[in-house]
Structures are given as C-alpha cells and as structure tokens.
Design a protein around this motif. Sequence first.
Motif, PDB file in Angstrom:
ATOM      1  N   ASN A  18       9.286  10.529   5.418  1.00 48.32           N
ATOM      2  CA  ASN A  18       8.533   9.452   6.066  1.00 48.32           C
ATOM      3  C   ASN A  18       9.363   8.186   6.212  1.00 48.32           C
ATOM      4  O   ASN A  18       9.170   7.397   7.132  1.00 48.32           O
ATOM      5  CB  ASN A  18       7.251   9.155   5.286  1.00 48.32           C
ATOM      6  CG  ASN A  18       6.212  10.245   5.428  1.00 48.32           C
ATOM      7  OD1 ASN A  18       6.222  10.997   6.404  1.00 48.32           O
ATOM      8  ND2 ASN A  18       5.315  10.359   4.462  1.00 48.32           N
ATOM      9  N   LYS A  39       0.823  -1.213   0.000  1.00 46.03           N
ATOM     10  CA  LYS A  39       0.000   0.000   0.000  1.00 46.03           C
ATOM     11  C   LYS A  39       0.858   1.264   0.000  1.00 46.03           C
ATOM     12  O   LYS A  39       0.452   2.304  -0.545  1.00 46.03           O
ATOM     13  CB  LYS A  39      -0.935   0.003   1.211  1.00 46.03           C
ATOM     14  CG  LYS A  39      -1.937   1.152   1.225  1.00 46.03           C
ATOM     15  CD  LYS A  39      -2.881   1.046   2.410  1.00 46.03           C
ATOM     16  CE  LYS A  39      -3.935   2.143   2.370  1.00 46.03           C
ATOM     17  NZ  LYS A  39      -3.348   3.494   2.462  1.00 46.03           N
ATOM     18  N   ILE A  40       2.033   1.187   0.604  1.00 50.65           N
ATOM     19  CA  ILE A  40       2.931   2.351   0.620  1.00 50.65           C
ATOM     20  C   ILE A  40       3.303   2.750  -0.808  1.00 50.65           C
ATOM     21  O   ILE A  40       3.273   3.943  -1.165  1.00 50.65           O
ATOM     22  CB  ILE A  40       4.199   2.037   1.449  1.00 50.65           C
ATOM     23  CG1 ILE A  40       3.821   1.873   2.920  1.00 50.65           C
ATOM     24  CG2 ILE A  40       5.251   3.125   1.275  1.00 50.65           C
ATOM     25  CD1 ILE A  40       4.925   1.335   3.782  1.00 50.65           C
ATOM     26  N   ARG A  85      10.318   0.865   2.981  1.00 50.34           N
ATOM     27  CA  ARG A  85      10.437   2.200   2.383  1.00 50.34           C
ATOM     28  C   ARG A  85      11.869   2.452   1.896  1.00 50.34           C
ATOM     29  O   ARG A  85      12.093   2.956   0.799  1.00 50.34           O
ATOM     30  CB  ARG A  85      10.046   3.271   3.411  1.00 50.34           C
ATOM     31  CG  ARG A  85       8.591   3.212   3.868  1.00 50.34           C
ATOM     32  CD  ARG A  85       8.371   4.193   5.018  1.00 50.34           C
ATOM     33  NE  ARG A  85       7.117   3.994   5.710  1.00 50.34           N
ATOM     34  CZ  ARG A  85       5.980   4.634   5.441  1.00 50.34           C
ATOM     35  NH1 ARG A  85       5.953   5.526   4.466  1.00 50.34           N
ATOM     36  NH2 ARG A  85       4.890   4.393   6.134  1.00 50.34           N
ATOM     37  N   ASP A  98       1.586   1.790  -3.550  1.00 46.13           N
ATOM     38  CA  ASP A  98       0.343   2.117  -4.251  1.00 46.13           C
ATOM     39  C   ASP A  98      -0.072   3.560  -3.987  1.00 46.13           C
ATOM     40  O   ASP A  98      -0.480   4.281  -4.905  1.00 46.13           O
ATOM     41  CB  ASP A  98      -0.786   1.175  -3.805  1.00 46.13           C
ATOM     42  CG  ASP A  98      -0.594  -0.254  -4.304  1.00 46.13           C
ATOM     43  OD1 ASP A  98       0.243  -0.455  -5.209  1.00 46.13           O
ATOM     44  OD2 ASP A  98      -1.283  -1.158  -3.786  1.00 46.13           O
ATOM     45  N   ASP A  99       0.056   3.994  -2.742  1.00 43.37           N
ATOM     46  CA  ASP A  99      -0.308   5.371  -2.402  1.00 43.37           C
ATOM     47  C   ASP A  99       0.634   6.371  -3.076  1.00 43.37           C
ATOM     48  O   ASP A  99       0.197   7.435  -3.539  1.00 43.37           O
ATOM     49  CB  ASP A  99      -0.276   5.568  -0.888  1.00 43.37           C
ATOM     50  CG  ASP A  99      -1.421   4.858  -0.177  1.00 43.37           C
ATOM     51  OD1 ASP A  99      -2.374   4.443  -0.868  1.00 43.37           O
ATOM     52  OD2 ASP A  99      -1.349   4.715   1.063  1.00 43.37           O
ATOM     53  N   LEU A 100       1.915   6.023  -3.126  1.00 43.38           N
ATOM     54  CA  LEU A 100       2.876   6.895  -3.807  1.00 43.38           C
ATOM     55  C   LEU A 100       2.541   7.008  -5.288  1.00 43.38           C
ATOM     56  O   LEU A 100       2.572   8.110  -5.865  1.00 43.38           O
ATOM     57  CB  LEU A 100       4.294   6.352  -3.620  1.00 43.38           C
ATOM     58  CG  LEU A 100       5.406   7.130  -4.332  1.00 43.38           C
ATOM     59  CD1 LEU A 100       5.527   8.540  -3.773  1.00 43.38           C
ATOM     60  CD2 LEU A 100       6.738   6.389  -4.215  1.00 43.38           C
ATOM     61  N   ARG A 101       2.218   5.894  -5.893  1.00 42.38           N
ATOM     62  CA  ARG A 101       1.861   5.896  -7.320  1.00 42.38           C
ATOM     63  C   ARG A 101       0.631   6.768  -7.573  1.00 42.38           C
ATOM     64  O   ARG A 101       0.586   7.528  -8.550  1.00 42.38           O
ATOM     65  CB  ARG A 101       1.613   4.471  -7.806  1.00 42.38           C
ATOM     66  CG  ARG A 101       1.309   4.377  -9.302  1.00 42.38           C
ATOM     67  CD  ARG A 101       1.066   2.947  -9.722  1.00 42.38           C
ATOM     68  NE  ARG A 101       2.264   2.142  -9.657  1.00 42.38           N
ATOM     69  CZ  ARG A 101       3.189   2.088 -10.626  1.00 42.38           C
ATOM     70  NH1 ARG A 101       3.043   2.829 -11.735  1.00 42.38           N
ATOM     71  NH2 ARG A 101       4.238   1.302 -10.491  1.00 42.38           N
ATOM     72  N   LYS A 102      -0.372   6.683  -6.708  1.00 45.18           N
ATOM     73  CA  LYS A 102      -1.578   7.494  -6.867  1.00 45.18           C
ATOM     74  C   LYS A 102      -1.261   8.989  -6.792  1.00 45.18           C
ATOM     75  O   LYS A 102      -1.800   9.797  -7.561  1.00 45.18           O
ATOM     76  CB  LYS A 102      -2.600   7.112  -5.797  1.00 45.18           C
ATOM     77  CG  LYS A 102      -3.243   5.751  -6.000  1.00 45.18           C
ATOM     78  CD  LYS A 102      -4.151   5.397  -4.829  1.00 45.18           C
ATOM     79  CE  LYS A 102      -4.707   3.985  -4.975  1.00 45.18           C
ATOM     80  NZ  LYS A 102      -5.522   3.584  -3.793  1.00 45.18           N
ATOM     81  N   GLU A 103      -0.388   9.357  -5.850  1.00 45.25           N
ATOM     82  CA  GLU A 103      -0.006  10.768  -5.715  1.00 45.25           C
ATOM     83  C   GLU A 103       0.715  11.267  -6.964  1.00 45.25           C
ATOM     84  O   GLU A 103       0.455  12.381  -7.447  1.00 45.25           O
ATOM     85  CB  GLU A 103       0.897  10.953  -4.496  1.00 45.25           C
ATOM     86  CG  GLU A 103       0.210  10.874  -3.165  1.00 45.25           C
ATOM     87  CD  GLU A 103       1.140  11.297  -2.035  1.00 45.25           C
ATOM     88  OE1 GLU A 103       1.333  12.507  -1.834  1.00 45.25           O
ATOM     89  OE2 GLU A 103       1.696  10.390  -1.380  1.00 45.25           O
ATOM     90  N   ASN A 148       7.310   5.591  11.923  1.00 44.85           N
ATOM     91  CA  ASN A 148       6.430   5.052  10.890  1.00 44.85           C
ATOM     92  C   ASN A 148       6.598   3.544  10.750  1.00 44.85           C
ATOM     93  O   ASN A 148       7.662   2.995  11.064  1.00 44.85           O
ATOM     94  CB  ASN A 148       6.704   5.721   9.545  1.00 44.85           C
ATOM     95  CG  ASN A 148       6.187   7.141   9.497  1.00 44.85           C
ATOM     96  OD1 ASN A 148       5.208   7.483  10.158  1.00 44.85           O
ATOM     97  ND2 ASN A 148       6.848   7.995   8.729  1.00 44.85           N
ATOM     98  N   PHE A 155       8.037  11.531   0.908  1.00 46.49           N
ATOM     99  CA  PHE A 155       8.253  10.086   1.000  1.00 46.49           C
ATOM    100  C   PHE A 155       9.582   9.800   1.701  1.00 46.49           C
ATOM    101  O   PHE A 155       9.673   8.910   2.557  1.00 46.49           O
ATOM    102  CB  PHE A 155       8.250   9.462  -0.399  1.00 46.49           C
ATOM    103  CG  PHE A 155       8.271   7.963  -0.393  1.00 46.49           C
ATOM    104  CD1 PHE A 155       7.090   7.239  -0.370  1.00 46.49           C
ATOM    105  CD2 PHE A 155       9.476   7.259  -0.394  1.00 46.49           C
ATOM    106  CE1 PHE A 155       7.100   5.846  -0.352  1.00 46.49           C
ATOM    107  CE2 PHE A 155       9.507   5.878  -0.376  1.00 46.49           C
ATOM    108  CZ  PHE A 155       8.304   5.166  -0.353  1.00 46.49           C
TER     109      PHE A 155
END
Length: 278
Positions: A247, A212-213, A259, A215-220, A253, A244
Amino acid sequence: MKYWKKKKNRMIKITKDTTDIPISLLPAFEDLFLNKKIDRLAKTTHEKRMLLIKNGSYIDSNEFNSRYKLEDIRKKLITIYNHKCAYCEQKVEQYNVEHYRPKSIYYWLAFSWDNLILACPYCNFHKGIKFELGGKAETLKNTDDNIKKINNLSSTYDTTEKPKMVNPEISDPKGTVKFGKDGSIDSDNINFKYTIEECKISRTYLRDGRRKILDDLRKEIALAYSKNDEDEVIPVLRHIITTFKENSQNLKNEFIAFREFAIASGWISEILKEEKEA
C-alpha cells in the motif's frame, strides 16, 4: 521482529512529461502541429493568451478561466497526480486545475503546461497568491521563440527567482520532510517549511488522516496477537506488514510520504513490540 530495510524518507515528487503537452495549450504556430494544421481549441486558447500579454495582467473571467480547465488538460493532470492533491496528497472528489506560479502575477503563464498543477480546494485556498521569492522576479520577453516554448517557460525562472514555494514537479524532497506519529508534518528546509505553513498541510483533517494509517495498522497487529496461536502469529504479521508495504508503494493511495516515513523510521517494529508486550 524486523521486516523492513530502512531508507530515506521523502515526499512524493510528481513526474510530468513536459513534452507531452495537451493540444489545447499549444501556441498557434503551424510548425507545432501535425500536418501544419492548428487545432481549433489551441487557436482559441492562444488568442486568449496573447490578449493577456497585450493587457499586461490577468483577466479574471470565465472566458479566460475556462481555457486552462479544458478536458484534455484535466485528464492528463488527474492521471499524472493519481487523483491526488499536489500538496497534501489527499484524494478528493473535487479537483482544481491551478497554477504553481499565480496567474494574477504571471498572467502570461496562465495557460502553460509546466505551470499547471492539480490541487484540492483547501490547499489551493490557503496557497492563494502566496509566492515569495529569494531572488529577482522574471518578466516575459514577448518574442515568437518565447511564446513557442511558453509551455516550458515557468521552470526556467527558478534559478533567477528562487521561489520559496515548492514545485511538486521540480523539487526532490528526499530527507527534507519529517512526520510525527500524530500525523503532523514539518521540515527544517526553508522551502518545504514555507510550503507546509502556507498550504496548511498540517491542518487537523490531514493530521487525522495520516494518523489513522498507523492506528489501523496497530489494530490489525493487536488483533493478530490476540486471536492466533503463537505458531500462527508470525505468518499473519508478515501478511499484515507485506500489505502495508504494498500500500505504501501504490502511488494511487493517499499519504504515501507518511507511509514511507513510518517504514523508514522503524515505527512498525515499535508497534510490533508494543502490541506483543501488551
């Protein structure tokens, strides 16, 4: 477009000050206490410790189990481990103060500071009493000197015992653990592979959390390309990637190891390229 300098991947090594021992764990010898006054909690824990040693095995009852879960111990471990499990790096509401070397085997280390870790219920359940050795098992030599230094005794066994289970406070795992973009985790190192398999650190819930980490980066990044003029895209992307990175450096985190591996492996550059061409 590259913003990152590659570095070796690593999991998170926990730094515990083994000289900063919770007072409730100190053996009841006057010279170990300020003003030569033995703390009441320490005295009780020490009495239980010596009963276990006399018994020759762990006594699994609340009378004994409660002694390594006292508030001063929990507070220190939660701070040291940043509210995360020693093995999976997951933040959970319920933490177990548990043992690196199983108390059912190493009963004399049940109340030893360098043998206590913070673990989530799931990793702890899967770990259980699994503790294979590549060497010879140690036993306690019951002397005053050994009892006085019992809070730092566990790690002294490593050279002789060669445990397969990774100790997150001892092992430096640089370059030994690898992740997949799907959140999976593996290692060619026998100790880390053993730990990953026995603690089920590649279980579905954890894989999904790590994935998900990305996936969320890709969406942004995709959103930045779709909603900004060409001249505005680069500063927006810089902000996304800087965030990113920040974080990934914040040890509070979850999944810091994943990451950092993503950065070191160039996955961010790949996502940037893929989303630009999409």
